[in-house]
Design a protein around this motif. Structure first.
Motif, mmCIF file in Angstrom:
data_model
loop_
_atom_site.group_PDB
_atom_site.id
_atom_site.type_symbol
_atom_site.label_atom_id
_atom_site.label_comp_id
_atom_site.label_asym_id
_atom_site.label_seq_id
_atom_site.Cartn_x
_atom_site.Cartn_y
_atom_site.Cartn_z
ATOM 1 N N GLY A 87 -3.632 8.716 -9.337
ATOM 2 C CA GLY A 87 -2.436 8.485 -9.843
ATOM 3 C C GLY A 87 -1.714 7.592 -11.612
ATOM 4 N N GLN A 88 -3.353 6.372 -11.768
ATOM 5 C CA GLN A 88 -3.212 6.021 -13.248
ATOM 6 C C GLN A 88 -4.524 7.277 -13.963
ATOM 7 O OE1 GLN A 88 -4.164 1.953 -13.040
ATOM 8 N NE2 GLN A 88 -3.569 2.192 -11.172
ATOM 9 N N GLY A 89 -5.061 7.816 -13.019
ATOM 10 C CA GLY A 89 -5.878 8.555 -14.319
ATOM 11 C C GLY A 89 -4.631 9.938 -14.610
ATOM 12 N N ALA A 90 -3.834 10.453 -13.411
ATOM 13 C CA ALA A 90 -3.387 12.068 -14.045
ATOM 14 C C ALA A 90 -2.078 10.638 -14.736
ATOM 15 C CB ALA A 90 -2.512 11.908 -12.845
ATOM 16 N N LEU A 91 -1.627 9.624 -15.135
ATOM 17 C CA LEU A 91 -0.676 9.014 -16.621
ATOM 18 C C LEU A 91 -1.582 8.956 -17.095
ATOM 19 C CD1 LEU A 91 1.823 7.567 -16.812
ATOM 20 C CD2 LEU A 91 1.031 5.541 -16.162
ATOM 21 N N PHE B 217 0.637 -1.590 0.100
ATOM 22 C CA PHE B 217 -0.208 -0.101 -0.133
ATOM 23 C C PHE B 217 0.398 1.178 0.165
ATOM 24 C CE2 PHE B 217 -3.349 -2.767 1.627
ATOM 25 C CZ PHE B 217 -4.209 -2.280 0.364
ATOM 26 N N GLY B 218 2.269 1.029 0.244
ATOM 27 C CA GLY B 218 2.864 2.246 0.439
ATOM 28 C C GLY B 218 2.994 2.617 -0.540
ATOM 29 N N THR B 219 4.328 1.455 -1.218
ATOM 30 C CA THR B 219 4.212 1.375 -2.726
ATOM 31 C C THR B 219 3.098 1.502 -3.922
ATOM 32 O OG1 THR B 219 5.555 -0.565 -2.981
ATOM 33 C CG2 THR B 219 4.493 0.296 -4.901
ATOM 34 N N LEU B 220 1.655 1.735 -3.903
ATOM 35 C CA LEU B 220 0.513 2.140 -4.019
ATOM 36 C C LEU B 220 0.463 3.620 -4.173
ATOM 37 C CD1 LEU B 220 -2.129 -0.198 -3.339
ATOM 38 C CD2 LEU B 220 -0.449 -0.549 -5.608
ATOM 39 N N ALA B 221 0.665 4.304 -2.901
ATOM 40 C CA ALA B 221 1.061 5.575 -2.006
ATOM 41 C C ALA B 221 1.639 6.651 -3.483
ATOM 42 C CB ALA B 221 0.721 5.340 -1.522
ATOM 43 N N VAL B 222 3.014 6.247 -2.875
ATOM 44 C CA VAL B 222 3.962 6.528 -3.769
ATOM 45 C C VAL B 222 4.034 7.206 -5.126
ATOM 46 C CG1 VAL B 222 6.281 6.713 -3.972
ATOM 47 C CG2 VAL B 222 5.995 6.227 -1.766
ATOM 48 N N LEU B 223 3.629 6.110 -6.207
ATOM 49 C CA LEU B 223 3.532 6.015 -7.127
ATOM 50 C C LEU B 223 2.855 6.838 -7.571
ATOM 51 C CD1 LEU B 223 3.462 1.691 -8.411
ATOM 52 C CD2 LEU B 223 5.123 3.821 -8.946
ATOM 53 N N GLY B 224 0.967 6.975 -6.826
ATOM 54 C CA GLY B 224 0.024 7.221 -7.059
ATOM 55 C C GLY B 224 0.981 9.116 -7.138
ATOM 56 N N ALA B 225 0.942 9.700 -6.487
ATOM 57 C CA ALA B 225 1.218 9.975 -5.542
ATOM 58 C C ALA B 225 2.523 10.729 -6.546
ATOM 59 C CB ALA B 225 1.885 10.549 -4.425
ATOM 60 N N PHE C 264 -5.141 4.086 6.698
ATOM 61 C CA PHE C 264 -3.660 3.717 5.049
ATOM 62 C C PHE C 264 -4.718 3.251 4.230
ATOM 63 C CE2 PHE C 264 0.017 0.535 4.631
ATOM 64 C CZ PHE C 264 0.186 2.026 4.003
ATOM 65 N N VAL C 265 -5.370 2.304 4.151
ATOM 66 C CA VAL C 265 -6.233 1.877 2.726
ATOM 67 C C VAL C 265 -6.775 2.223 2.186
ATOM 68 C CG1 VAL C 265 -7.321 -0.197 1.555
ATOM 69 C CG2 VAL C 265 -5.777 -0.873 3.866
ATOM 70 N N LEU C 266 -7.687 3.500 2.330
ATOM 71 C CA LEU C 266 -8.119 3.950 1.803
ATOM 72 C C LEU C 266 -7.588 5.705 0.661
ATOM 73 C CD1 LEU C 266 -11.342 4.998 0.533
ATOM 74 C CD2 LEU C 266 -11.411 6.550 2.667
ATOM 75 N N PRO C 267 -6.682 6.054 1.540
ATOM 76 C CA PRO C 267 -5.809 7.073 1.021
ATOM 77 C C PRO C 267 -4.538 6.469 0.064
ATOM 78 C CG PRO C 267 -5.708 7.063 3.687
ATOM 79 C CD PRO C 267 -6.818 6.082 3.232
ATOM 80 N N ALA C 268 -4.305 5.887 -0.056
ATOM 81 C CA ALA C 268 -3.621 4.740 -0.873
ATOM 82 C C ALA C 268 -4.282 4.453 -1.861
ATOM 83 C CB ALA C 268 -2.480 2.959 -0.098
ATOM 84 N N LEU C 269 -5.130 3.842 -1.761
ATOM 85 C CA LEU C 269 -6.206 3.463 -3.361
ATOM 86 C C LEU C 269 -6.453 4.535 -3.997
ATOM 87 C CD1 LEU C 269 -8.920 0.934 -1.679
ATOM 88 C CD2 LEU C 269 -6.461 0.400 -3.380
ATOM 89 N N VAL C 270 -6.587 5.642 -3.252
ATOM 90 C CA VAL C 270 -7.620 7.141 -4.304
ATOM 91 C C VAL C 270 -6.170 7.734 -4.549
ATOM 92 C CG1 VAL C 270 -8.342 9.321 -3.877
ATOM 93 C CG2 VAL C 270 -9.006 7.350 -2.651
ATOM 94 N N LEU C 271 -4.645 7.612 -4.050
ATOM 95 C CA LEU C 271 -3.868 8.356 -4.843
ATOM 96 C C LEU C 271 -3.501 7.532 -5.328
ATOM 97 C CD1 LEU C 271 -1.464 8.912 -1.377
ATOM 98 C CD2 LEU C 271 -2.068 10.866 -3.498
#
Length: 627
Positions: free
Chosen positions: A266-270, A182-190, A255-262
């Motif tokens: 992030g995928q939308g931004a890409l 989930f940390g990786t999800l959040a960082v990649l998204g941010a 943790f989970v909800l913020p990481a998923l949203v980010l």
């Protein structure tokens, strides 16, 4: 239940454990959801600026409405002595309508259908999760496309093979690995949001509303793919008994909800920045040097997601077995410390074959996604209906309050379910087929057992006059204790009559033992045994189990001593009736269902194994019964 758990283990530690077990499925949804919406599904959403914003807003508010509001805020309150899950909810709802045969039957059928959808979900989740993770090889090394299916099959085989070893050792690493995930999800998204910060405007629900008003049909069809973002919500409820409500809620909101949203944003931004990234936006968010480590991490995360679903299938199977919806089957305990860690070989290998067949039959996570939504949304609808019964009947809510809340939940659930109905020709038929098969098996077993009980009861002699006759014309009594297992405590067991007829003797103490499974998860030792002394050294003993209790009669019969009945194990024999069944035409069941029930009955685990009776103390006496 909750307070007890949180009192023993610190809340952060329980939240970490919940992170590893509860959120694996929903946490791996970013691997395929956005790709499915825009690029893979049979009805992909046109790739425009407004549609990307609309989809992101839909995903966010689906997570809020379905997970945060429906499950976390309301459904998790409907606990059965701290336990959750579809079978616990079924037992809770059934308790409210006890005595009303029509309502009991209706709720039973709805609950069984929900369990069937859970099994279908349990087959698809490991297949789509592991396959979507391994498909990252196409991004990192396109020439390895041909290795995706073989690698997936190997991972799935290893996953199911290790189930018999127990999950305690591996489970210790689940929490930290999912923290990393989930940390990786959040960082990649941010990082990707920083390149297109305007994407954060989609946090507003107005973009979801505009999406529906601008293109209602496209938006409705898109719900069939958007629902992939909320798969795994049943785990929140099903695993509540293991962790308690507070740790699950803390892990979700903290943790989970913020990481998923980010990550989703992030995928939308890409995709906004580079439309070509839509073919696999999750992996394309990462720099090239991170791809292989990310593929490995994703594969491990999907294995954890699959593990949670498999463990859930074991738990639901045991509950269904105890409640009388499945035939007896061997249940192995893989931990001396935690009762919930069990292994059911028949369920395990059956699931493995189904998962492998899905991978080979569909071939890609995109094709599998078409089969995914029906099971998830069907289970969501059923959970809402059963929860409505509990809200009104158990909590005492007014019809207006209950109806208003359930109407809101059903509007969302049925919208998602309706969108997934469109995917039936593209793969949605599979969970429906699986559901029909399992539904037929479970209802046939339940109906057949009830019919068999009525047949045996109608043919049984009443106990009271039989005991009086024993007093008037006493047979030879021999030393020792005889325990006759019977589902009817007020009738004379066939095995007792056979023993008296052929051996012409009775033991000093004759115990008529009835096992009852209650609609509660656990029965305390103090309430486990009821002993009733009858004339002439006859005893009627009732042993009560909860639907999550372990059935161990030799252990629990020691409690009889507290109520004046001493049963020395080495001086006690267990007499069990072994029925041979024959179908009958023009019976209460269809002839083909009678044949199916008889087949299931013959292949059920023995009473000796199921109740952990000492084999050298068991005597089986046969009887023929025509259904």
């Amino acid at each position: 239940m909750e307070s007890a758990k949180t009192g023993k283990t610190p809340l952060p530690a329980l939240a970490l454990a919940a992170l590893g077990v509860v959120y694996g499925d929903i946490g791996t949804s970013p691997l395929y959801t956005m790709k499915e919406v825009f690029a893979v599904s049979p009805h992909p959403v046109p790739l425009t600026h407004d549609n990307i914003f609309g989809i992101l807003s839909l995903i966010l508010w689906s997570l809020i409405m379905i997970v945060s509001v429906k499950y976390v805020a309301f459904i998790m309150k409907a606990d059965n002595r701290g336990e959750g899950g579809i079978m616990a909810l079924l037992a809770l709802a059934s308790r409210n309508v006890a005595g009303n045969v029509r309502k009991e039957r209706m709720i039973m059928l709805i609950g069984i259908l929900g369990a069937c959808m859970f099994y279908a979900d349990g087959m698809i989740t490991p297949a789509i999760s592991v396959l979507s993770a391994v498909e990252g090889l196409e991004v990192a090394a396109p020439h390895m496309h041909g290795a995706i299916i073989p690698i997936t099959m190997v991972v799935i085989f290893i996953l199911f093979w290790v189930q018999s070893k127990g999950t305690a050792l591996v489970g210790a690493f689940f929490g930290p690995i999912m923290v990393l995930w989930f940390g990786t999800l959040a960082v990649l998204g941010a990082v990707n949001i920083m390149h297109e910060p305007l994407v954060l405007q989609a946090l507003s629900p107005i973009y979801a509303v505009r999406f529906f008003t601008a293109a209602p049909w496209v938006a409705f069809v898109a719900l069939g793919s958007v629902v992939l973002a909320v798969t795994g919500t049943e785990a929140l409820y099903a695993d509540m008994g293991h962790f308690g409500k507070k740790p699950i809620r803390l892990a979700w909101f903290g943790f989970v909800l913020p990481a998923l949203v980010l990550n989703y944003f992030g995928q939308g931004a890409l995709i906004l920045h580079d439309n070509a990234a839509v073919k696999n936006p999750f992996y394309l968010m990462a720099p090239e040097w991170l791809l292989f480590p990310l593929i490995i991490l994703a594969t491990v995360a999907t294995v954890i997601a699959a593990q949670a679903v498999i463990s859930g299938a074991f738990s639901v199977s045991r509950q269904a077995l105890q409640l009388g919806y499945l035939p007896r089957m061997p249940v192995m305990h893989t931990s001396d410390k935690q009762q919930g860690q069990i292994y059911i070989p028949r369920v395990n290998w059956g699931l493995m074959l189904a998962v492998m067949a899905l991978v080979l039959g569909f071939g890609s996570s995109g094709d599998l996604a078409a089969a995914y939504g029906i099971a998830v949304t069907g289970d969501m609808v059923i959970t809402t209906l059963l929860a409505g019964v509990v809200f009104h009947g158990i909590w005492g809510w007014s019809w207006l309050r209950t109806g208003s809340l359930i109407a809101v939940f059903l509007t969302v659930d049925l919208a998602f379910f309706g969108a997934n109905v469109l995917k039936i020709p593209d793969g949605g038929w599979f969970p429906l087929l699986i559901g029909i098969v399992i539904f037929t098996l479970m209802t046939t077993w339940k109906t057949g057992r009830d019919l068999l009980f009525r047949r045996l009861k109608s043919e049984a002699m009443e106990l009271a006059p039989f005991v009086d006759a024993i007093g008037s014309f006493p047979p030879t009594r021999v030393q020792g204790n005889a325990i006759y297992m019977t589902p009817n405590p007020y009738g004379v067991p066939h095995s007792l009559l056979h023993n008296l007829k052929h051996n012409k003797v009775l033991h000093e103490k004759v115990v008529l033992l009835t096992v009852k499974i209650e609609d509660e998860p656990f029965i305390s030792r103090r309430e486990r045994i009821i002993v009733e002394a009858l004339p002439h050294d006859f005893y009627r003993v009732s042993v009560r189990y909860g639907f999550k209790d372990e059935s161990d009669l030799p252990r629990d019969l020691e409690l009889c001593a507290e109520q004046g009945l001493e049963l020395e194990t080495m001086d006690t024999s267990f007499f069990i009736g072994k029925e041979t069944l024959f179908p009958a035409r023009h019976s209460e069941m269809a002839f083909w269902r009678e044949k199916l029930f008889i087949t299931m009955f013959r292949n059920a685990d023995s009473v000796t194994n199921h109740f952990k009776l000492p084999p050298n103390r068991v005597v089986e006496l046969g009887a023929q019964v025509t259904l």
